[in-house]
Scaffold this motif. Structure first.
Motif, PDB file in Angstrom:
ATOM      1  N   ASP A 228      36.669   1.347  68.865  1.00  0.00           N
ATOM      2  CA  ASP A 228      36.614   2.416  67.873  1.00  0.00           C
ATOM      3  C   ASP A 228      37.624   2.069  66.787  1.00  0.00           C
ATOM      4  N   VAL A 229      37.141   1.851  65.584  1.00  0.00           N
ATOM      5  CA  VAL A 229      38.031   1.350  64.540  1.00  0.00           C
ATOM      6  C   VAL A 229      39.159   2.323  64.228  1.00  0.00           C
ATOM      7  N   ASP A 230      38.904   3.613  64.357  1.00  0.00           N
ATOM      8  CA  ASP A 230      39.959   4.593  64.083  1.00  0.00           C
ATOM      9  C   ASP A 230      40.987   4.639  65.206  1.00  0.00           C
ATOM     10  N   ARG A 231      40.526   4.421  66.422  1.00  0.00           N
ATOM     11  CA  ARG A 231      41.428   4.487  67.585  1.00  0.00           C
ATOM     12  C   ARG A 231      42.088   3.145  67.886  1.00  0.00           C
ATOM     13  N   ASP A 232      41.317   2.065  67.788  1.00  0.00           N
ATOM     14  CA  ASP A 232      41.788   0.761  68.252  1.00  0.00           C
ATOM     15  C   ASP A 232      42.096  -0.223  67.134  1.00  0.00           C
ATOM     16  N   GLY A 233      41.690   0.109  65.906  1.00  0.00           N
ATOM     17  CA  GLY A 233      41.817  -0.851  64.819  1.00  0.00           C
ATOM     18  C   GLY A 233      43.252  -1.134  64.418  1.00  0.00           C
ATOM     19  N   ILE A 234      43.452  -2.302  63.857  1.00  0.00           N
ATOM     20  CA  ILE A 234      44.744  -2.734  63.337  1.00  0.00           C
ATOM     21  C   ILE A 234      44.610  -2.835  61.821  1.00  0.00           C
ATOM     22  N   ALA A 235      45.625  -2.410  61.104  1.00  0.00           N
ATOM     23  CA  ALA A 235      45.586  -2.507  59.643  1.00  0.00           C
ATOM     24  C   ALA A 235      45.354  -3.956  59.227  1.00  0.00           C
ATOM     25  N   LEU A 236      44.401  -4.177  58.336  1.00  0.00           N
ATOM     26  CA  LEU A 236      44.056  -5.544  57.950  1.00  0.00           C
ATOM     27  C   LEU A 236      45.238  -6.261  57.305  1.00  0.00           C
ATOM     28  N   ASP A 237      46.073  -5.518  56.588  1.00  0.00           N
ATOM     29  CA  ASP A 237      47.214  -6.173  55.942  1.00  0.00           C
ATOM     30  C   ASP A 237      48.344  -6.473  56.925  1.00  0.00           C
ATOM     31  N   ALA A 238      48.180  -6.041  58.191  1.00  0.00           N
ATOM     32  CA  ALA A 238      49.198  -6.335  59.214  1.00  0.00           C
ATOM     33  C   ALA A 238      48.811  -7.508  60.099  1.00  0.00           C
ATOM     34  N   ILE A 239      47.638  -8.101  59.836  1.00  0.00           N
ATOM     35  CA  ILE A 239      47.187  -9.224  60.661  1.00  0.00           C
ATOM     36  C   ILE A 239      48.005 -10.467  60.339  1.00  0.00           C
ATOM     37  N   GLU A 240      48.483 -11.121  61.380  1.00  0.00           N
ATOM     38  CA  GLU A 240      49.354 -12.282  61.214  1.00  0.00           C
ATOM     39  C   GLU A 240      48.646 -13.382  60.425  1.00  0.00           C
ATOM     40  N   PRO A 241      49.251 -13.857  59.325  1.00  0.00           N
ATOM     41  CA  PRO A 241      48.576 -14.846  58.461  1.00  0.00           C
ATOM     42  C   PRO A 241      48.220 -16.149  59.163  1.00  0.00           C
ATOM     43  N   ALA A 242      48.958 -16.513  60.231  1.00  0.00           N
ATOM     44  CA  ALA A 242      48.671 -17.772  60.925  1.00  0.00           C
ATOM     45  C   ALA A 242      47.594 -17.628  61.987  1.00  0.00           C
ATOM     46  N   SER A 243      47.087 -16.418  62.202  1.00  0.00           N
ATOM     47  CA  SER A 243      46.072 -16.203  63.237  1.00  0.00           C
ATOM     48  C   SER A 243      44.694 -16.616  62.727  1.00  0.00           C
ATOM     49  N   ILE A 244      43.818 -16.966  63.660  1.00  0.00           N
ATOM     50  CA  ILE A 244      42.453 -17.323  63.282  1.00  0.00           C
ATOM     51  C   ILE A 244      41.715 -16.126  62.696  1.00  0.00           C
ATOM     52  N   ASP A 245      42.160 -14.924  63.055  1.00  0.00           N
ATOM     53  CA  ASP A 245      41.539 -13.723  62.501  1.00  0.00           C
ATOM     54  C   ASP A 245      41.848 -13.597  61.007  1.00  0.00           C
ATOM     55  N   ALA A 246      43.069 -13.943  60.609  1.00  0.00           N
ATOM     56  CA  ALA A 246      43.412 -13.925  59.187  1.00  0.00           C
ATOM     57  C   ALA A 246      42.581 -14.958  58.427  1.00  0.00           C
ATOM     58  N   TRP A 247      42.376 -16.133  59.050  1.00  0.00           N
ATOM     59  CA  TRP A 247      41.539 -17.163  58.412  1.00  0.00           C
ATOM     60  C   TRP A 247      40.112 -16.657  58.221  1.00  0.00           C
ATOM     61  N   ALA A 248      39.530 -16.061  59.265  1.00  0.00           N
ATOM     62  CA  ALA A 248      38.154 -15.565  59.174  1.00  0.00           C
ATOM     63  C   ALA A 248      38.044 -14.470  58.121  1.00  0.00           C
ATOM     64  N   LEU A 249      39.044 -13.604  58.064  1.00  0.00           N
ATOM     65  CA  LEU A 249      39.024 -12.523  57.077  1.00  0.00           C
ATOM     66  C   LEU A 249      39.127 -13.088  55.666  1.00  0.00           C
ATOM     67  N   ALA A 250      39.964 -14.090  55.471  1.00  0.00           N
ATOM     68  CA  ALA A 250      40.083 -14.715  54.149  1.00  0.00           C
ATOM     69  C   ALA A 250      38.769 -15.381  53.742  1.00  0.00           C
ATOM     70  N   GLU A 251      38.100 -16.014  54.701  1.00  0.00           N
ATOM     71  CA  GLU A 251      36.789 -16.599  54.409  1.00  0.00           C
ATOM     72  C   GLU A 251      35.794 -15.513  54.013  1.00  0.00           C
ATOM     73  N   ALA A 252      35.849 -14.369  54.677  1.00  0.00           N
ATOM     74  CA  ALA A 252      34.950 -13.257  54.353  1.00  0.00           C
ATOM     75  C   ALA A 252      35.216 -12.736  52.946  1.00  0.00           C
ATOM     76  N   VAL A 253      36.477 -12.693  52.547  1.00  0.00           N
ATOM     77  CA  VAL A 253      36.817 -12.259  51.191  1.00  0.00           C
ATOM     78  C   VAL A 253      36.173 -13.184  50.166  1.00  0.00           C
ATOM     79  N   ARG A 254      36.265 -14.488  50.400  1.00  0.00           N
ATOM     80  CA  ARG A 254      35.652 -15.452  49.481  1.00  0.00           C
ATOM     81  C   ARG A 254      34.132 -15.294  49.447  1.00  0.00           C
ATOM     82  N   VAL A 255      33.542 -15.045  50.597  1.00  0.00           N
ATOM     83  CA  VAL A 255      32.090 -14.844  50.644  1.00  0.00           C
ATOM     84  C   VAL A 255      31.696 -13.609  49.847  1.00  0.00           C
ATOM     85  N   GLU A 256      32.435 -12.521  50.010  1.00  0.00           N
ATOM     86  CA  GLU A 256      32.103 -11.312  49.252  1.00  0.00           C
ATOM     87  C   GLU A 256      32.166 -11.569  47.754  1.00  0.00           C
TER      88      GLU A 256
END
Length: 470
Positions: A228-256
């Motif tokens: 549940d994004v409201d219950r379990d979600g983490i703020a996107l700006d708090a995601i560690e930049p060295a994590s693979i999740d930050a990489w995937a999110l940055a790729e998604a930004v470029r795609v958008e």
């Protein structure tokens, strides 16, 4: 089109036909033609109320009920509308369709010019040009901001398609066999500026490509069932930049950004390719493979797992919005699965405007992954067929890759990774003699027999409630 306009002859607007949109002209008692701006507006009002067939069924007096000749400087004050005779010339049909900008846009207060006129290449002499001329005459400006011209569909050998030739395809059958979204996905992939070859096999290929998009969405949504994004979600700006999740999110930004630009410039084929590559390569081949272990084996509420689910939720949301113009049924279905049936319609959702901060060394990490995969392929000759039977030893003299240590093993599909400062290139460790976790199938160096008799790693033991130290 400039050349066609410059070389065109004069345009005769009238036609002597039995059917069409009548020119609202009358013949007076003296034989002169009566047609003034005021009389035309009166007839237009009658047409608006009762349709253009009123010209053929009503008398001049009825048609001109809202016209006062005494107030019209174009005619004699004592002219009697009942003395007029209707004339039966009609407008050239191109003048009728070429004035649609006024009837459709201006008359409905939607404003002119229109954003886009879309038609086949033959309309440079037709609708495009014959809409331009009346608008220039009436307003001094074109009736459209942009023209988009497409070619025609021909068979796979380049021949014109027709029922008489036996090479025509039935749209109803295509929709029945492949579905509307596959057909739309195929159209989006085309260089529409030229003639387009059509064959059933092309739709089959488009179906395979579409299924890659759909299956990617299914995998993403399937791994959000307990999230549940409201219950379990983490703020996107708090995601560690060295994590693979930050990489995937940055790729998604470029795609958008790239897809929205492609849509805005009508470069639909570019949007199609960017979306397909993102789903097929960035997500399916890299990110989703690398994060599958944590989704299945980490503790349900672990930070790493929830972080990945947060990014998957954002990417799912983004894909629905970006795919919506092309595959609306799929996007709507996925959006409702993501946000619930009571959520706003995806077609009204608008852009997501994602942002992300990603460590600038991620490009080097991806290059490292390529080198590691090559070494793993070579290790098969030594009997290391399963990547989880291997570990990586990574040269890192300057500490560049150490911050990415949490994700590097999963990124390369191996059991573990460690760093050496004096190493020249990536080396493979054969871990087949070490114990394997019965849950994750990894040999991470912490696997041992647990209190219940199972062989588990520390991570997996903790995930199912066993004491990792026991």
């Amino acid at each position: 089109m400039r050349g066609m306009v410059e070389s065109r002859p004069d345009w005769c607007l009238s036609r002597q036909r039995a059917w069409g949109l009548p020119i609202p002209a009358f013949r007076g008692p003296d034989g002169d033609v009566v047609m003034t701006p005021a009389s035309v507006r009166a007839v237009a009002k009658a047409f608006e109320a009762r349709g253009s067939d009123a010209w053929f069924s009503e008398s001049p007096a009825e048609l001109l009920a809202d016209w006062d000749p005494s107030q019209d400087p174009g005619v004699a004050d004592d002219l009697d509308p009942a003395s007029l005779e209707k004339m039966y010339d009609i407008f050239d049909v191109w003048f009728e369709s070429g004035s649609s900008w006024a009837a459709v846009m201006r008359a409905r207060d939607q404003g002119i010019p229109a954003d886009l006129y879309l038609e086949g290449s033959d309309q440079h002499r037709g609708w495009f040009q014959l809409s331009l001329l009346p608008a220039l005459g009436a307003t001094g400006a074109p009736p459209y901001r942009t023209l988009l011209t497409h070619g025609f569909m021909v068979d796979k050998d380049g021949r014109k398609m027709s029922k008489s030739s036996g090479n025509a395809l039935s749209v109803d059958e295509l929709l029945k066999d492949f579905g509307a979204d596959v057909c739309r996905w195929w159209v989006c992939s085309l260089p529409f500026e030229n003639d387009i070859k059509v064959d059933l096999d092309f739709f089959k290929v488009a179906g395979e490509s579409y299924r890659k998009i759909r299956n990617t969405l299914r995998f993403l949504l399937g791994n959000l069932s307990d999230f549940d994004v409201d219950r379990d979600g983490i703020a996107l700006d708090a995601i560690e930049p060295a994590s693979i999740d930050a990489w995937a999110l940055a790729e998604a930004v470029r795609v958008e950004q790239r897809v929205r630009h492609a849509y805005a410039t009508y470069a639909f084929r570019d949007a199609h390719q960017v979306l397909y590559d993102f789903c097929n390569e960035t997500l399916s081949s890299i990110y989703l493979v690398a994060t599958k272990d944590r989704l299945y084996c980490d503790a349900t509420d672990s930070h790493r797992r929830r972080r990945t689910q947060t990014v998957m939720h954002a990417i799912s949301d983004l894909l629905c919005r970006l795919l919506e113009p092309v595959v609306p049924h799929t996007a709507d279905e996925a959006f409702r699965a993501l946000r619930g049936d009571d959520a706003a319609n995806v077609h009204l959702a608008g852009p997501l405007d994602l942002s992300a901060t990603c460590d600038h060394e991620w490009s080097a990490v991806i290059n490292l992954r390529d080198a590691a995969l090559k070494r793993l392929e070579e290790a098969k000759a030594d009997g290391v067929d399963n990547p989880l039977d291997a570990g990586l030893v990574i040269p890192d003299p300057e500490g560049t890759f150490a911050p990415f240590g949490e994700d590097l093993a999963d990124l390369c599909g191996v059991s573990r990774a460690r760093f050496e400062t004096g190493l020249g290139e990536v080396e493979i460790e054969d871990l087949r003699d070490e114990p394997r976790c019965e849950r994750s199938r990894k040999r991470d160096g912490t696997v041992r027999e647990r209190s219940d008799g199972s062989l588990l790693s520390d991570r997996d033991a903790a995930a199912i409630g066993l004491d990792p130290a026991g």
